[in-house]
Design a protein around this motif. Structure first.
Motif, PDB file in Angstrom:
ATOM      1  N   GLU A 122      -7.028  -3.739   6.012  1.00  0.00           N
ATOM      2  CA  GLU A 122      -5.945  -3.232   5.172  1.00  0.00           C
ATOM      3  C   GLU A 122      -5.851  -3.983   3.850  1.00  0.00           C
ATOM      4  OE1 GLU A 122      -3.425  -0.484   5.642  1.00  0.00           O
ATOM      5  OE2 GLU A 122      -5.437  -0.128   6.428  1.00  0.00           O
ATOM      6  N   ARG A 155       0.829  -1.211   0.000  1.00  0.00           N
ATOM      7  CA  ARG A 155       0.000   0.000   0.000  1.00  0.00           C
ATOM      8  C   ARG A 155       0.861   1.258   0.000  1.00  0.00           C
ATOM      9  NH1 ARG A 155      -4.664   1.353   3.486  1.00  0.00           N
ATOM     10  NH2 ARG A 155      -5.268   2.409   1.546  1.00  0.00           N
ATOM     11  N   ARG A 182      -8.495  -2.730   1.563  1.00  0.00           N
ATOM     12  CA  ARG A 182      -8.112  -1.404   1.058  1.00  0.00           C
ATOM     13  C   ARG A 182      -7.085  -1.539  -0.062  1.00  0.00           C
ATOM     14  NH1 ARG A 182      -7.969  -0.047   6.957  1.00  0.00           N
ATOM     15  NH2 ARG A 182      -9.914   1.044   7.422  1.00  0.00           N
ATOM     16  N   LEU A 183      -6.156  -2.480   0.090  1.00  0.00           N
ATOM     17  CA  LEU A 183      -5.176  -2.731  -0.969  1.00  0.00           C
ATOM     18  C   LEU A 183      -5.874  -3.179  -2.252  1.00  0.00           C
ATOM     19  CD1 LEU A 183      -2.296  -3.192  -2.087  1.00  0.00           C
ATOM     20  CD2 LEU A 183      -2.368  -5.466  -1.027  1.00  0.00           C
ATOM     21  N   ASP A 201      -7.247  -0.173  -3.788  1.00  0.00           N
ATOM     22  CA  ASP A 201      -6.159   0.652  -4.336  1.00  0.00           C
ATOM     23  C   ASP A 201      -5.754   0.155  -5.723  1.00  0.00           C
ATOM     24  OD1 ASP A 201      -6.096   2.046  -1.945  1.00  0.00           O
ATOM     25  OD2 ASP A 201      -4.310   1.023  -1.176  1.00  0.00           O
TER      26      ASP A 201
END
Length: 359
Positions: free
Chosen positions: A88, A37, A91-92, A95
């Motif tokens: 997380e 990230r 979220r990656l 992204d």
């Protein structure tokens, strides 16, 4: 000194991220997700990086998923580390899906679970003759996460439902058919791909009327990186999913897992009958949750909403008994004999599933 779990380097415009835990088939850890990230965020703002390539160290695969032993520890102890990891990791995934520059993923070897999350949302996705892709979560008391519900919901026909409920693996041609990959190259062509991408500047693509295209996969695949990958690609060896659509689309229709298994078992195709037996070995709770998740994802406005739903499901399943039991049977004790609770679909309490989706 030991090498970092993710190797990041920039060479003449190409930012390359190599997952570097080959002994664990590059299974993701919280540290790895954090490195990915942060590096992607830095490179998004850098004029020195025009294209990103993600690959895996070693010959066994890009990524075998997440750390199941850590998940098991949380499931049996009431720990919360997995919740932070999933937050997380998801979220990656988001992204990668919305990255403003082309991301090319080299999906060689085993690509499972979290490996799908770091590769199948990318701009340009390349498989090889060694690729084996799978979302096997229903076999460990879990559900297709990392955006898997979104990807499987948008596969042609009922292919995604078939993959979600059997947890089976597929090769290169079938990965392309299912919409999880774009191009096929021989495994020994990675160096050629790196050379071709190095020095390749990928300016923001424009539509035919000259207006800028939005960030994300559709825009990035129109870039020079997408053209490079297409120029190196060849036709893969034949797969099986195209021919299987005659029974897959018929048998996997609807929202009732028991009815799906019954149709598979009664179908004259030996492959359908084999699928019925395979589905019947999975966690009943996971099967019902997975089917509803895939169906729901097809109606959601985008990947982010699917990831939000998946996080709620992950948090709920962490506290139900099948996740700890599934990992125990497959990874810890390796007896391959999970004792699911409940043990049959007929015993499933709809209120339990509703609570998973309520979050």
């Amino acid at each position: 000194m030991s090498e970092p779990p993710v190797i990041a380097r920039v060479t003449d415009g190409l930012g390359r991220l190599t997952l570097n835990r080959p002994a664990a088939i590059n299974a993701l850890t919280a540290e790895m997700v954090g490195i990915l990230r942060r590096t992607l965020a830095d490179w998004a703002e850098s004029d020195t990086v025009h294209t990103v390539l993600i690959d895996g160290a070693g010959p066994r695969g890009l990524c075998a998923g997440g750390d199941l032993r850590a998940m098991h520890a949380d499931a049996v102890s009431g720990g919360t580390g997995s919740l932070d990891f999933w937050a997380e990791e998801y979220r990656l995934n988001a992204d990668i899906a919305t990255y403003p520059k082309p991301i090319v993923t080299w999906m060689d070897g085993l690509v499972m679970g979290g490996g799908i999350g770091v590769s199948a949302h990318a701009s340009v996705r390349i498989v090889t003759e060694r690729s084996r892709l799978a979302m096997p979560e229903v076999g460990i008391g879990f559900h297709p996460d990392v955006g898997g519900s979104w990807l499987l919901a948008h596969a042609p026909g009922e292919i995604g439902t078939h993959l979600a409920l059997t947890g089976g693996s597929i090769g290169a041609a079938d990965a392309i058919t299912a919409g999880l990959a774009d191009h096929f190259m021989a495994a020994d062509r990675l160096s050629d791909l790196v050379k071709a991408l190095t020095g390749t500047k990928s300016p923001a693509p424009t539509a035919c009327d000259g207006t800028a295209l939005p960030a994300g996969r559709d825009a990035a695949t129109e870039s020079r990186a997408g053209q490079v990958a297409a120029s190196l690609a060849v036709k893969p060896p034949p797969g099986v999913l195209d021919a299987a659509r005659t029974w897959i689309d018929e048998c996997y229709a609807g929202d009732d897992v028991e009815a799906i298994i019954d149709r598979l078992a009664r179908h004259p195709s030996p492959d359908a009958q084999a699928a019925a037996k395979e589905v019947a070995t999975k966690s009943p709770t996971s099967l019902v949750v997975a089917l509803r998740s895939v169906r729901s994802a097809s109606r959601l406005p985008g990947l982010q909403e699917a990831l939000d739903q998946e996080y709620r499901l992950s948090a709920a399943l962490l506290r139900l008994p099948d996740l700890a039991e599934g990992i125990r049977a497959q990874i810890i004790d390796k007896d391959r004999r999970p004792r699911w609770q409940p043990s049959t679909l007929a015993e499933m309490d709809p209120a339990v599933v509703d609570a998973c989706f309520a979050g």
